[in-house]
Design a protein around this motif. Structure first.
Motif, PDB file in Angstrom:
ATOM      1  N   ALA A 141      -4.430  -5.420  -4.704  1.00 54.93           N
ATOM      2  CA  ALA A 141      -4.971  -4.983  -3.413  1.00 54.93           C
ATOM      3  C   ALA A 141      -6.419  -4.554  -3.550  1.00 54.93           C
ATOM      4  O   ALA A 141      -7.268  -4.932  -2.736  1.00 54.93           O
ATOM      5  N   SER A 142      -6.719  -3.795  -4.619  1.00 58.43           N
ATOM      6  CA  SER A 142      -8.115  -3.361  -4.738  1.00 58.43           C
ATOM      7  C   SER A 142      -9.015  -4.538  -5.067  1.00 58.43           C
ATOM      8  O   SER A 142     -10.190  -4.568  -4.677  1.00 58.43           O
ATOM      9  N   THR A 150      -1.843  -6.702   3.958  1.00 59.31           N
ATOM     10  CA  THR A 150      -2.455  -5.782   2.987  1.00 59.31           C
ATOM     11  C   THR A 150      -3.808  -5.286   3.496  1.00 59.31           C
ATOM     12  O   THR A 150      -4.098  -4.084   3.462  1.00 59.31           O
ATOM     13  N   THR A 183      -9.659   6.565   2.567  1.00 55.45           N
ATOM     14  CA  THR A 183      -8.365   5.913   2.418  1.00 55.45           C
ATOM     15  C   THR A 183      -7.493   6.301   3.595  1.00 55.45           C
ATOM     16  O   THR A 183      -7.539   7.416   4.089  1.00 55.45           O
ATOM     17  N   ARG A 226      -3.352  -2.851   6.246  1.00 59.41           N
ATOM     18  CA  ARG A 226      -2.959  -1.516   5.768  1.00 59.41           C
ATOM     19  C   ARG A 226      -4.186  -0.733   5.325  1.00 59.41           C
ATOM     20  O   ARG A 226      -4.196   0.483   5.327  1.00 59.41           O
ATOM     21  N   HIS A 227      -5.219  -1.432   4.922  1.00 57.99           N
ATOM     22  CA  HIS A 227      -6.452  -0.755   4.505  1.00 57.99           C
ATOM     23  C   HIS A 227      -7.474  -0.684   5.633  1.00 57.99           C
ATOM     24  O   HIS A 227      -8.657  -0.450   5.398  1.00 57.99           O
ATOM     25  N   ASN A 280      -3.734   6.646   4.953  1.00 57.18           N
ATOM     26  CA  ASN A 280      -2.344   6.721   4.541  1.00 57.18           C
ATOM     27  C   ASN A 280      -1.441   6.326   5.690  1.00 57.18           C
ATOM     28  O   ASN A 280      -1.502   6.911   6.766  1.00 57.18           O
ATOM     29  N   MET A 337      -9.699  -6.138  -1.727  1.00 56.65           N
ATOM     30  CA  MET A 337     -10.551  -5.240  -0.944  1.00 56.65           C
ATOM     31  C   MET A 337     -12.005  -5.336  -1.405  1.00 56.65           C
ATOM     32  O   MET A 337     -12.927  -5.373  -0.598  1.00 56.65           O
TER      33      MET A 337
END
Ligand SMILES: [Zn+2]
Length: 416
Positions: free
Chosen positions: A19-20, A56, A2, A59-60, A4, A23
């Motif tokens: 989001a998950s 999103t 992950t 961000r990941h 941050n 993903m």
């Protein structure tokens, strides 16, 4: 893993659950479009824009990238390539010097020209020198068969019409064998060609056997393993520079470019190959870097790498982190407790593949010195400096020694 990221800007419009969900979807199906994801979320009761989806995923740590094109490899091809690599992993250089590589290639009349810019005056815009003829289908092309080895380029032959097995055997008889003689390949040379059906036809195999030619076993779908690809690329670049205007001209240019300028007779286009030996007398090759000084006795000069020198692979060595050119032998390390501009730096007695800038006086933590920046000869990254002169007697031991910053080095070879 992950990642941050510091909180920034507006709050996320997608819930952690949403989001998950997206993903998971892109992990399973990397080709999913942003619109697909917008629709998925909508069905789950969340309305967001494509931009939000992109943010999103970013961000990941995921970015939309073009899918790389690779040869279509079936599991059997993968196995064959792996076996080839394992079989030859430890082959000494001399083995590769015995190989006569061959291939066919298509050369477009205006292949690389379309991307070329010209320096010209306004009034010269239609001077033929400054124009690119636009012709349907690239103005036509010619097909060439060529071969080369560590000793130089062999004959180049234009294939006219459709090549069949009989024509291929004739090409080998008229071009391969004379090339082998001309390059003085000696006994024990090995012929390489790919697994094109014309090459592997029963009659061709029989012909090769009768001529007692040893053929390198070759994995299918592996043009990328053949170093002749580099030679074709170089040839195409040179053709673009010469600007042939028609196919006859193109053929002439190809033949001229593949014949090395005399002397020396063994120097050839192969010199630009990243993986194969070069005559030191070849000048003007963009890939070669000549040693400015004789190498340290520890160093074996190699003719087979882009790097000027490479250190014995049994030794613990340090390489350039950017290009993996060998830099120093661990035995040449004097001290690890130096400070560079980017943190820790090591002091070495001698280094290889390193170029030196002009010396200048600098006040360092340990007093006034004359130092010169040093850089990787291969990728030109500045690595540290050389102590040319120390003004204080306590610092004299550094003279002629080299500092390389740890940030530019990676450990190679026999460390374990
Ligand atoms: Zn480098």
């Amino acid at each position: 893993m992950t990642v941050n990221h510091p909180w920034s800007g507006a709050p996320c419009k997608i819930s952690p659950r949403g989001a998950s969900m997206i993903m998971r979807k892109v992990r399973d199906q990397p080709r999913t479009t942003r619109q697909d994801l917008v629709n998925d979320l909508k069905r789950a009761g969340t309305t967001v824009s494509k931009k939000t989806i992109r943010n999103t995923l970013r961000r990941h740590g995921l970015k939309s990238c073009s899918a790389r094109k690779v040869p279509l490899l079936k599991p059997a091809h993968v196995q064959a390539r792996l076996k080839f690599a394992n079989d030859h992993l430890d082959d000494p250089e001399e083995e590769w010097e015995k190989v006569m590589w061959s291939d066919e290639t298509k050369i477009e009349l205006f292949g690389l020209n379309s991307t070329r810019r010209v320096w010209r005056k306004k009034k010269d815009e239609y001077n033929p020198k400054n124009t690119i003829p636009t012709v349907k289908h690239g103005g036509g092309n010619i097909i060439l068969w060529g071969c080369f080895s560590a000793k130089g380029t062999g004959r180049l032959h234009r294939i006219e019409g459709r090549m069949d097995g009989a024509m291929y055997r004739e090409i080998l008889a008229n071009n391969l064998l004379p090339s082998v003689r001309a390059l003085k390949m000696g006994r024990g040379w090995v012929f390489q060609h790919d697994n094109d059906p014309k090459h592997t036809a029963r009659e061709t195999k029989e012909w090769l056997r009768k001529k007692h030619l040893k053929v390198l076993e070759w994995p299918s779908q592996s043009p990328d393993l053949n170093p002749i690809e580099n030679l074709w690329r170089e040839l195409k670049v040179r053709i673009a520079q010469r600007q042939p205007r028609n196919l006859k001209d193109l053929e002439k240019v190809c033949m001229e470019e593949c014949v090395p300028p005399a002397p020396p007779p063994t120097t050839a286009l192969t010199c630009v190959l990243r993986c194969f030996p070069c005559e030191p007398s070849w000048a003007g090759s963009p890939f070669l870097h000549r040693p400015p000084t004789p190498p340290h006795p520890m160093v074996r000069m190699t003719r087979s790498k882009t790097f000027q020198a490479y250190l014995p692979s049994c030794h613990r060595t340090y390489s350039c982190i950017h290009c993996r050119a060998h830099l120093a032998n661990h035995d040449e390390l004097i001290s690890k407790s130096f400070q560079g501009s980017q943190g820790r730096a090591y002091l070495f007695n001698s280094v290889v593949n390193v170029g030196c800038g002009p010396a200048e006086e600098r006040v360092l933590l340990t007093g006034l010195h004359a130092v010169a920046d040093i850089y990787c000869e291969n990728c030109k990254t500045t690595l540290g400096w050389k102590y040319e002169h120390a003004f204080e007697s306590s610092q004299k031991y550094k003279e002629g020694k080299f500092i390389i910053e740890l940030a530019h080095m990676i450990k190679d070879n026999g460390w374990d």
